[in-house]
Design a protein around this motif. Structure first.
Motif, PDB file in Angstrom:
ATOM      1  N   THR A  19       0.817  -1.216   0.000  1.00 57.12           N
ATOM      2  CA  THR A  19       0.000   0.000   0.000  1.00 57.12           C
ATOM      3  C   THR A  19       0.850   1.265   0.000  1.00 57.12           C
ATOM      4  OG1 THR A  19      -0.151  -0.169   2.426  1.00 57.12           O
ATOM      5  CG2 THR A  19      -1.971  -1.084   1.135  1.00 57.12           C
ATOM      6  N   GLY A  20       2.116   1.138   0.352  1.00 56.91           N
ATOM      7  CA  GLY A  20       3.007   2.285   0.322  1.00 56.91           C
ATOM      8  C   GLY A  20       3.708   2.483  -1.006  1.00 56.91           C
ATOM      9  N   ILE A  21       3.431   1.600  -1.980  1.00 53.73           N
ATOM     10  CA  ILE A  21       4.029   1.715  -3.311  1.00 53.73           C
ATOM     11  C   ILE A  21       3.050   2.449  -4.228  1.00 53.73           C
ATOM     12  CG2 ILE A  21       5.135   0.469  -5.200  1.00 53.73           C
ATOM     13  CD1 ILE A  21       6.446   0.018  -2.485  1.00 53.73           C
ATOM     14  N   ARG A  22       3.546   3.341  -5.055  1.00 58.16           N
ATOM     15  CA  ARG A  22       2.690   4.075  -5.998  1.00 58.16           C
ATOM     16  C   ARG A  22       2.556   3.261  -7.290  1.00 58.16           C
ATOM     17  NH1 ARG A  22       5.839   9.658  -6.032  1.00 58.16           N
ATOM     18  NH2 ARG A  22       7.551   8.196  -5.671  1.00 58.16           N
ATOM     19  N   TRP A  23       1.625   2.295  -7.267  1.00 59.64           N
ATOM     20  CA  TRP A  23       1.388   1.447  -8.436  1.00 59.64           C
ATOM     21  C   TRP A  23       0.541   2.203  -9.463  1.00 59.64           C
ATOM     22  CZ3 TRP A  23       4.170  -2.844  -8.664  1.00 59.64           C
ATOM     23  CH2 TRP A  23       4.598  -3.441  -7.474  1.00 59.64           C
ATOM     24  N   LYS A  31      10.744  -1.122  -2.351  1.00 61.30           N
ATOM     25  CA  LYS A  31      10.931  -0.235  -1.200  1.00 61.30           C
ATOM     26  C   LYS A  31       9.722   0.689  -1.052  1.00 61.30           C
ATOM     27  CE  LYS A  31      15.985  -0.162  -1.262  1.00 61.30           C
ATOM     28  NZ  LYS A  31      17.213   0.677  -1.312  1.00 61.30           N
ATOM     29  N   PRO A  32       9.417   1.070   0.183  1.00 61.18           N
ATOM     30  CA  PRO A  32       8.281   1.976   0.411  1.00 61.18           C
ATOM     31  C   PRO A  32       8.437   3.282  -0.363  1.00 61.18           C
ATOM     32  CG  PRO A  32       9.065   1.046   2.483  1.00 61.18           C
ATOM     33  CD  PRO A  32      10.060   0.645   1.441  1.00 61.18           C
ATOM     34  N   PHE A  33       7.291   3.778  -0.858  1.00 60.65           N
ATOM     35  CA  PHE A  33       7.181   5.061  -1.555  1.00 60.65           C
ATOM     36  C   PHE A  33       7.851   5.055  -2.935  1.00 60.65           C
ATOM     37  CE2 PHE A  33       7.703   5.962   3.065  1.00 60.65           C
ATOM     38  CZ  PHE A  33       6.357   6.145   3.337  1.00 60.65           C
ATOM     39  N   SER A  34       8.219   3.874  -3.423  1.00 62.68           N
ATOM     40  CA  SER A  34       8.745   3.799  -4.787  1.00 62.68           C
ATOM     41  C   SER A  34       7.584   3.733  -5.777  1.00 62.68           C
ATOM     42  CB  SER A  34       9.649   2.574  -4.943  1.00 62.68           C
ATOM     43  OG  SER A  34       8.935   1.380  -4.659  1.00 62.68           O
ATOM     44  N   ARG A  35       7.878   3.863  -7.065  1.00 59.20           N
ATOM     45  CA  ARG A  35       6.872   3.771  -8.121  1.00 59.20           C
ATOM     46  C   ARG A  35       6.908   2.374  -8.727  1.00 59.20           C
ATOM     47  NH1 ARG A  35       9.568   8.396  -9.045  1.00 59.20           N
ATOM     48  NH2 ARG A  35      10.670   7.457 -10.796  1.00 59.20           N
TER      49      ARG A  35
END
Length: 244
Positions: free
Chosen positions: A64-68, A210-214
């Protein structure tokens, strides 16, 4: 009063503390003690379920922290609505995110071994709506193959990692191609990528975003395997090349 200053490299009761610390670092000692405890807990009654739920919670929290890219997941959902019952393949290194990325309303079953690790994974992926077919590539191979054929006949898709622990990473074995030939169902290659990720130290160097990656979910074109190979097995080689 005389003070004796002991050389740190001199032996104490026949041992060299500094040398032992260099030879056996604390992290290695802790790992050697903790790893067997975790494995024993997973093998205990109900342990594989508890650890499976914990791993699923960790995956869900991290994903949920990844910008998919939302369009990628919508495209896969629409594609599966039009093409139910396909053989989904992806490299073992991409396994971590796949259960979360899969559209849960589209039936999918994955092959798992009956060992404790396989039961833990089954409990984990069940949290994302992915079912289990019991078997393995080495033991219970026939039962696993029959289970996948039944699942495809029922309209469910099946997931296979064409490389495996006894096969080099990112080199396709014959399992997916053989299943496609026997069932008449096409193969759908899937993959994902992230702008930043960790790599584990295992045989496949599994990727963990990694968190907050795209992130991107990538879908290949369907691979149709002819029902019978040419003399010399040429179709097998061609289809495996398409997978890779």
């Amino acid at each position: 009063r005389q003070m004796c200053i002991r050389d740190r490299t001199s032996p104490v009761n026949g041992r060299h503390p500094e040398r032992d610390q260099q030879k056996y670092p604390r992290s290695r000692i802790l790992k050697a003690g903790i790893t067997p405890m975790i494995k024993a807990a997973i093998r205990s009654r109900g342990g594989h379920v508890v650890f499976g739920y914990l791993v699923a919670a960790l995956i869900g929290l991290l994903m949920t922290g990844i910008r998919w890219r939302r369009a990628d997941r919508r495209a896969l959902d629409d594609f599966m609505a039009a093409h139910p019952g396909v053989i989904v393949v992806f490299w073992h290194e991409r396994l971590f995110a796949m259960p979360w990325l899969w559209p849960s309303r589209r039936p999918l079953r994955a092959l798992q071994s009956t060992h404790a690790d396989g039961r833990m994974m089954a409990a984990c992926i069940r949290r994302f709506g992915v079912g289990t077919i019991w078997g393995s590539s080495s033991r219970s191979a026939l039962s696993g193959l029959r289970g996948m054929l039944r699942a495809l006949e029922d309209g469910s898709s099946v997931a296979i990692t064409p490389d495996g622990p006894r096969w080099p990473a990112r080199v396709a074995a014959r399992g997916a191609v053989s299943l496609a030939r026997m069932s008449g169902r096409p193969i759908l290659p899937l993959s994902w990528s992230a702008s930043a990720c960790w790599r584990t130290g295992g045989w496949d160097r599994m990727m963990i975003p990694k968190p907050f990656s795209r992130g991107r979910l990538l879908m290949g074109t369907l691979i149709h395997v002819p029902p019978a190979p040419r003399k010399g097995g040429g179709h097998d080689t061609d289809s495996r090349d398409d997978l890779e």
